[in-house]
Motif scaffolding. Structure first.
Motif, PDB file in Angstrom:
ATOM      1  N   LEU A  59     -43.735  16.285   9.711  1.00 38.46           N
ATOM      2  CA  LEU A  59     -44.967  15.963  10.425  1.00 38.46           C
ATOM      3  C   LEU A  59     -45.247  16.962  11.549  1.00 38.46           C
ATOM      4  N   SER A  60     -44.190  17.423  12.237  1.00 39.33           N
ATOM      5  CA  SER A  60     -44.348  18.450  13.263  1.00 39.33           C
ATOM      6  C   SER A  60     -43.069  19.257  13.380  1.00 39.33           C
ATOM      7  N   ALA A  61     -43.230  20.494  13.841  1.00 40.29           N
ATOM      8  CA  ALA A  61     -42.133  21.466  13.965  1.00 40.29           C
ATOM      9  C   ALA A  61     -41.605  21.831  12.563  1.00 40.29           C
ATOM     10  N   ALA A  62     -40.305  22.027  12.424  1.00 37.46           N
ATOM     11  CA  ALA A  62     -39.735  22.464  11.141  1.00 37.46           C
ATOM     12  C   ALA A  62     -38.263  22.101  11.072  1.00 37.46           C
ATOM     13  N   LEU A  63     -37.749  22.035   9.862  1.00 37.04           N
ATOM     14  CA  LEU A  63     -36.321  21.867   9.613  1.00 37.04           C
ATOM     15  C   LEU A  63     -35.864  22.974   8.684  1.00 37.04           C
ATOM     16  N   THR A  64     -34.633  23.409   8.879  1.00 41.51           N
ATOM     17  CA  THR A  64     -34.015  24.379   7.979  1.00 41.51           C
ATOM     18  C   THR A  64     -33.113  23.616   7.020  1.00 41.51           C
ATOM     19  N   PHE A  65     -33.278  23.896   5.732  1.00 47.86           N
ATOM     20  CA  PHE A  65     -32.491  23.240   4.697  1.00 47.86           C
ATOM     21  C   PHE A  65     -31.649  24.264   3.964  1.00 47.86           C
ATOM     22  N   ALA A  68     -28.597  23.569  -2.583  1.00 44.81           N
ATOM     23  CA  ALA A  68     -27.900  24.273  -3.669  1.00 44.81           C
ATOM     24  C   ALA A  68     -27.604  25.719  -3.266  1.00 44.81           C
ATOM     25  N   GLY A  69     -27.240  25.908  -1.991  1.00 45.85           N
ATOM     26  CA  GLY A  69     -26.857  27.227  -1.503  1.00 45.85           C
ATOM     27  C   GLY A  69     -28.003  28.123  -1.074  1.00 45.85           C
ATOM     28  N   LYS A  70     -29.239  27.663  -1.223  1.00 45.13           N
ATOM     29  CA  LYS A  70     -30.397  28.472  -0.842  1.00 45.13           C
ATOM     30  C   LYS A  70     -31.016  27.908   0.434  1.00 45.13           C
ATOM     31  N   GLU A  71     -31.156  28.764   1.442  1.00 38.63           N
ATOM     32  CA  GLU A  71     -31.715  28.329   2.719  1.00 38.63           C
ATOM     33  C   GLU A  71     -33.231  28.486   2.728  1.00 38.63           C
ATOM     34  N   THR A  72     -33.913  27.456   3.243  1.00 34.53           N
ATOM     35  CA  THR A  72     -35.375  27.481   3.327  1.00 34.53           C
ATOM     36  C   THR A  72     -35.826  26.712   4.563  1.00 34.53           C
ATOM     37  N   ILE A  73     -36.932  27.125   5.141  1.00 36.51           N
ATOM     38  CA  ILE A  73     -37.515  26.421   6.277  1.00 36.51           C
ATOM     39  C   ILE A  73     -38.721  25.632   5.780  1.00 36.51           C
ATOM     40  N   ALA A  76     -44.257  21.838   9.341  1.00 40.13           N
ATOM     41  CA  ALA A  76     -45.222  20.736   9.434  1.00 40.13           C
ATOM     42  C   ALA A  76     -46.254  20.851   8.319  1.00 40.13           C
ATOM     43  N   GLY A  77     -46.535  19.714   7.670  1.00 32.88           N
ATOM     44  CA  GLY A  77     -47.489  19.687   6.569  1.00 32.88           C
ATOM     45  C   GLY A  77     -46.846  19.944   5.217  1.00 32.88           C
ATOM     46  N   GLN A  78     -45.565  20.291   5.210  1.00 33.79           N
ATOM     47  CA  GLN A  78     -44.852  20.547   3.955  1.00 33.79           C
ATOM     48  C   GLN A  78     -43.834  19.433   3.710  1.00 33.79           C
ATOM     49  N   SER A  79     -43.387  19.347   2.476  1.00 32.29           N
ATOM     50  CA  SER A  79     -42.340  18.386   2.142  1.00 32.29           C
ATOM     51  C   SER A  79     -41.368  19.031   1.164  1.00 32.29           C
ATOM     52  N   VAL A  80     -40.212  18.439   1.067  1.00 32.82           N
ATOM     53  CA  VAL A  80     -39.205  18.895   0.114  1.00 32.82           C
ATOM     54  C   VAL A  80     -38.536  17.654  -0.461  1.00 32.82           C
ATOM     55  N   THR A  81     -38.315  17.687  -1.776  1.00 32.17           N
ATOM     56  CA  THR A  81     -37.612  16.605  -2.455  1.00 32.17           C
ATOM     57  C   THR A  81     -36.326  17.174  -3.029  1.00 32.17           C
ATOM     58  N   ILE A  82     -35.226  16.499  -2.741  1.00 33.90           N
ATOM     59  CA  ILE A  82     -33.908  16.942  -3.207  1.00 33.90           C
ATOM     60  C   ILE A  82     -33.445  15.947  -4.263  1.00 33.90           C
ATOM     61  N   PRO A  83     -33.300  16.409  -5.505  1.00 27.80           N
ATOM     62  CA  PRO A  83     -32.860  15.501  -6.569  1.00 27.80           C
ATOM     63  C   PRO A  83     -31.442  14.975  -6.319  1.00 27.80           C
ATOM     64  N   ALA A  84     -31.126  13.877  -6.961  1.00 30.80           N
ATOM     65  CA  ALA A  84     -29.776  13.321  -6.890  1.00 30.80           C
ATOM     66  C   ALA A  84     -28.756  14.373  -7.295  1.00 30.80           C
ATOM     67  N   ASN A  85     -27.612  14.340  -6.647  1.00 32.12           N
ATOM     68  CA  ASN A  85     -26.445  15.163  -6.988  1.00 32.12           C
ATOM     69  C   ASN A  85     -26.609  16.652  -6.674  1.00 32.12           C
ATOM     70  N   PRO A  87     -26.261  19.616  -3.918  1.00 33.03           N
ATOM     71  CA  PRO A  87     -25.657  19.879  -2.607  1.00 33.03           C
ATOM     72  C   PRO A  87     -26.704  20.354  -1.595  1.00 33.03           C
ATOM     73  N   HIS A  88     -26.625  19.791  -0.391  1.00 30.63           N
ATOM     74  CA  HIS A  88     -27.596  20.160   0.642  1.00 30.63           C
ATOM     75  C   HIS A  88     -27.113  19.743   2.026  1.00 30.63           C
ATOM     76  N   PHE A  89     -27.762  20.286   3.029  1.00 32.84           N
ATOM     77  CA  PHE A  89     -27.669  19.829   4.408  1.00 32.84           C
ATOM     78  C   PHE A  89     -28.852  20.429   5.143  1.00 32.84           C
ATOM     79  N   PHE A  90     -29.136  19.918   6.337  1.00 35.51           N
ATOM     80  CA  PHE A  90     -30.288  20.410   7.089  1.00 35.51           C
ATOM     81  C   PHE A  90     -30.001  20.357   8.580  1.00 35.51           C
ATOM     82  N   TRP A  91     -30.808  21.096   9.340  1.00 35.83           N
ATOM     83  CA  TRP A  91     -30.707  21.093  10.789  1.00 35.83           C
ATOM     84  C   TRP A  91     -32.007  21.635  11.358  1.00 35.83           C
TER      85      TRP A  91
END
Length: 186
Positions: A59-65, A68-73, A76-85, A87-91
Motif C-alpha cells: 500500500l505504501s513504501a516497498a519491501l524487498t523479497f 526462490a533465490g531471486k531478489e526483487t523490490i 506501493a501499488g504492486q503485489s506479489v504472490t508466492i506459491p506454496a512450497n 523458498p522466500h523471505f522479505f524485509w
C-alpha cells in the motif's frame, strides 16, 4: 487465540500485524493481515509455507523479497504472490515504513504461529536471527510444520531433530503456544 482486529508487534523487527480476517472466522479459507514493517536490517530466515499461498499487496513504501533465490523490490501499488512450497523471505530495505496487506490461503494455523513468535520476540526469547532455543523451537516447529518450515537444514534432518528434542522441551515446561507477558493488543 487471535481474533479479528487484534494487533501484535514484533520487538525484534518492529513489524506490526493487525488481523483483518482470521482462519477461525473464515472457516479456514484465508488469513488477512494489515502489516507495517519499518526499515530494518533484521531479516527472517528463509522459509517455505508447504501448503499455503502467500500474497503481499503493498500500500505504501516497498519491501524487498528473496523468492526462490531471486531478489526483487515490490513497491506501493504492486503485489506479489508466492506459491506454496517456494523458498522466500522479505524485509524493508528502504527508508520509510512499509504498509501492506498480507494473505495466506488456506489459513491453517499460521495466525497462532505469528502470535507465538511475536510473543517470544517481545519477551526477548529469540536470538538475533529470530529463532528460539532449540528445545522450545522443536515443539513449536512440529506443531506448525504444515504452516512454515525453514529451508536449512533439510526438512528430514529438522524433523528428526524436532522429534528427538521435543519431549525434552515438554519435560522442561516449554509449550507450542507461547503467550507474551505483554499480551495481545485489543
Amino acid at each position: 487465540m487471535i481474533k479479528q482486529s487484534d494487533k501484535i508487534t514484533n520487538a525484534r523487527t518492529g513489524q506490526v500485524m493487525v488481523f483483518l480476517k482470521t482462519g477461525a472466522e473464515t472457516n479456514g479459507e484465508i488469513l488477512r493481515i494489515e502489516c507495517f514493517s519499518p526499515p530494518t536490517a533484521a531479516k527472517e530466515p528463509e522459509h517455505i509455507h508447504p501448503l499455503q499461498e502467500s500474497k503481499f499487496e503493498i500500500l505504501s513504501a516497498a519491501l524487498t523479497f528473496s523468492i526462490a533465490g531471486k531478489e526483487t523490490i515490490v513497491r506501493a501499488g504492486q503485489s506479489v504472490t508466492i506459491p506454496a512450497n517456494v523458498p522466500h523471505f522479505f524485509w524493508n530495505s528502504g527508508d520509510s515504513t512499509a504498509h501492506y496487506i498480507q494473505e495466506f490461503r488456506p489459513a491453517l494455523g499460521i495466525d497462532g504461529f505469528f502470535e507465538t513468535f511475536f510473543a517470544l520476540s517481545n519477551d526477548g526469547k529469540l536470538n538475533d536471527k529470530g529463532i528460539p532455543n532449540l528445545l522450545h523451537g522443536s515443539i513449536i516447529m512440529l506443531k506448525y510444520k504444515n504452516e512454515i518450515r525453514v529451508t536449512k537444514p533439510p526438512w528430514l534432518l529438522q524433523y528428526l531433530t524436532y522429534i528427538v528434542l521435543a519431549p525434552i522441551g515438554r519435560f522442561l515446561g516449554y509449550r507450542a503456544d507461547y503467550q507474551s507477558t505483554q499480551g495481545v493488543v485489543k
